[in-house]
Motif scaffolding. Structure first.
Motif, PDB file in Angstrom:
ATOM      1  N   GLY A  94      11.435  26.910 -43.928  1.00 46.35           N
ATOM      2  CA  GLY A  94      11.575  25.694 -43.352  1.00 46.35           C
ATOM      3  C   GLY A  94       9.957  24.947 -42.905  1.00 46.35           C
ATOM      4  O   GLY A  94       9.146  25.824 -43.395  1.00 46.35           O
ATOM      5  N   VAL A  95      10.091  23.979 -42.323  1.00 45.35           N
ATOM      6  CA  VAL A  95       8.757  23.235 -41.917  1.00 45.35           C
ATOM      7  C   VAL A  95       8.288  23.613 -40.457  1.00 45.35           C
ATOM      8  O   VAL A  95       9.149  23.483 -39.750  1.00 45.35           O
ATOM      9  CB  VAL A  95       8.866  21.536 -42.312  1.00 45.35           C
ATOM     10  CG1 VAL A  95       7.816  20.878 -41.879  1.00 45.35           C
ATOM     11  CG2 VAL A  95       9.280  21.137 -43.556  1.00 45.35           C
ATOM     12  N   ASN A  96       7.176  23.760 -40.279  1.00 43.98           N
ATOM     13  CA  ASN A  96       6.499  24.234 -39.067  1.00 43.98           C
ATOM     14  C   ASN A  96       6.658  22.837 -38.327  1.00 43.98           C
ATOM     15  O   ASN A  96       5.623  22.071 -38.547  1.00 43.98           O
ATOM     16  CB  ASN A  96       5.206  24.878 -39.358  1.00 43.98           C
ATOM     17  CG  ASN A  96       4.692  25.405 -37.867  1.00 43.98           C
ATOM     18  OD1 ASN A  96       4.696  24.729 -36.937  1.00 43.98           O
ATOM     19  ND2 ASN A  96       4.600  26.902 -37.972  1.00 43.98           N
ATOM     20  N   ALA A  97       7.094  22.823 -36.888  1.00 44.30           N
ATOM     21  CA  ALA A  97       7.209  21.928 -36.043  1.00 44.30           C
ATOM     22  C   ALA A  97       7.846  22.311 -34.729  1.00 44.30           C
ATOM     23  O   ALA A  97       8.712  23.108 -34.783  1.00 44.30           O
ATOM     24  CB  ALA A  97       7.892  20.482 -36.537  1.00 44.30           C
ATOM     25  N   PRO A  98       7.219  21.956 -33.526  1.00 44.76           N
ATOM     26  CA  PRO A  98       8.069  22.049 -32.238  1.00 44.76           C
ATOM     27  C   PRO A  98       9.312  21.520 -32.283  1.00 44.76           C
ATOM     28  O   PRO A  98       9.759  20.738 -33.006  1.00 44.76           O
ATOM     29  CB  PRO A  98       7.105  21.534 -31.291  1.00 44.76           C
ATOM     30  CG  PRO A  98       6.262  20.385 -32.063  1.00 44.76           C
ATOM     31  CD  PRO A  98       6.140  21.014 -33.434  1.00 44.76           C
ATOM     32  N   VAL A  99      10.108  21.988 -31.278  1.00 42.44           N
ATOM     33  CA  VAL A  99      11.544  21.581 -31.314  1.00 42.44           C
ATOM     34  C   VAL A  99      11.623  20.122 -31.340  1.00 42.44           C
ATOM     35  O   VAL A  99      12.463  19.661 -31.875  1.00 42.44           O
ATOM     36  CB  VAL A  99      12.074  22.152 -30.019  1.00 42.44           C
ATOM     37  CG1 VAL A  99      13.707  21.552 -29.622  1.00 42.44           C
ATOM     38  CG2 VAL A  99      12.041  23.597 -30.036  1.00 42.44           C
ATOM     39  N   TRP A 107      16.133  20.899 -40.043  1.00 40.14           N
ATOM     40  CA  TRP A 107      17.042  21.720 -39.423  1.00 40.14           C
ATOM     41  C   TRP A 107      18.159  21.795 -40.320  1.00 40.14           C
ATOM     42  O   TRP A 107      18.859  23.113 -40.229  1.00 40.14           O
ATOM     43  CB  TRP A 107      17.740  20.749 -38.114  1.00 40.14           C
ATOM     44  CG  TRP A 107      18.573  21.557 -37.576  1.00 40.14           C
ATOM     45  CD1 TRP A 107      20.063  21.477 -37.577  1.00 40.14           C
ATOM     46  CD2 TRP A 107      18.321  22.446 -36.265  1.00 40.14           C
ATOM     47  NE1 TRP A 107      20.543  22.293 -36.622  1.00 40.14           N
ATOM     48  CE2 TRP A 107      19.661  22.942 -35.983  1.00 40.14           C
ATOM     49  CE3 TRP A 107      17.228  23.046 -35.649  1.00 40.14           C
ATOM     50  CZ2 TRP A 107      19.684  23.815 -34.930  1.00 40.14           C
ATOM     51  CZ3 TRP A 107      17.220  23.941 -34.549  1.00 40.14           C
ATOM     52  CH2 TRP A 107      18.710  24.457 -34.242  1.00 40.14           C
ATOM     53  N   ASP A 108      18.945  20.782 -40.937  1.00 39.58           N
ATOM     54  CA  ASP A 108      20.000  21.073 -41.599  1.00 39.58           C
ATOM     55  C   ASP A 108      19.641  21.707 -42.894  1.00 39.58           C
ATOM     56  O   ASP A 108      20.635  22.902 -43.238  1.00 39.58           O
ATOM     57  CB  ASP A 108      20.594  19.647 -42.126  1.00 39.58           C
ATOM     58  CG  ASP A 108      21.358  18.835 -41.091  1.00 39.58           C
ATOM     59  OD1 ASP A 108      21.497  19.323 -40.028  1.00 39.58           O
ATOM     60  OD2 ASP A 108      21.526  17.646 -41.278  1.00 39.58           O
TER      61      ASP A 108
END
Length: 251
Positions: A94-99, A107-108
């Protein structure tokens, strides 16, 4: 090499690269006929197995698509007549990013491949094994299924869920002759980790320093754990989340 899986059949998803590739090759070296599934058509795993005298087929499959997964299992059984072992390994980082910055798209996609994909695989694998009265499934999570990692909310959530899903499947099938376990690798030198580090030596060194053993693991080391969990040597092991992580979560 001891042919402990002679006349047996193994299915490995995400089998074109990294841990999946190493696992498929080791299954073949142990005597199994192997179905190698991946969404990228890459014949290297198959070529190595056949060059060494093994038997294998490649199946193109997107594990997030129910029809693809059903067809994958059907093709395996059609080709080899049975399904003894399944290693549900396909996944993405997935892609690195905070919540609060994680996109719905990321997310999906991450949940669909990493979690839904493993559920779909088991949904199709377990009925075949129930008819046979025996089988072993090894799902692949991550140490991110056991501890948190900032910046990877979808990945961490998916891998924690895989651990819980594995335990549930193990309990449901414990008396049916089907064992279900999950391996949680640490930092392993794979194409996925190369994408995360960008092959930057400084970043790689930082990851190595975080490993108590002082290095990254190799795909073959994880494959050995998967093979053991699949084998009768682990006949009393089910529902376990095995960390193969150089001591990472022991810190």
């Amino acid at each position: 090499m001891d042919k402990i899986f002679e006349n047996k059949v193994a299915l490995v998803t995400g089998g074109a690269f990294g841990i999946g590739k190493a696992t498929a090759i080791l299954f073949a070296r142990k005597g199994a006929k192997v179905a190698v599934a991946d969404w990228i058509e890459d014949s290297e795993t198959i070529d190595i197995i056949k060059k060494e005298g093994g038997e294998a087929i490649f199946i193109k499959c997107d594990v997030s698509k129910p029809a693809d997964v059903a067809e994958m299992v059907n093709k395996t059984v059609k080709a080899f007549g049975r399904l003894d072992y399944a290693v549900n390994n396909a996944g993405i980082e997935g892609v690195n990013a905070p919540v609060h910055e994680c996109t719905e798209e990321n997310w999906d996609k991450t949940i669909n491949i990493n979690l839904k994909g493993i559920w779909l695989c088991m949904k199709n694998e377990i009925p075949v094994m129930l008819k046979q009265g025996k089988g072993a499934i090894v799902n692949i999570a991550s140490i991110a299924g056991l501890v948190g990692f900032p910046g990877l909310p979808a990945y961490v959530a998916s891998k924690h869920a895989v651990v819980g899903l594995t335990k549930t499947a193990a309990l449901e099938n414990a008396k049916a002759g089907i064992r279900v376990n999950v391996v949680c690798p640490g930092v392993i030198k794979t194409p996925m980790v190369d994408r995360v580090t960008g092959k930057d030596k400084t970043v790689e060194k930082a990851y190595e320093d975080m490993e108590p053993v002082g290095r990254m693991g190799q795909p073959e080391e994880v494959a050995e754990a998967i093979i053991w969990l699949s084998s009768d040597a682990a006949s009393f092991v089910t529902g376990d989340a095995m960390a193969v992580d150089g001591g990472w979560i022991a810190k």
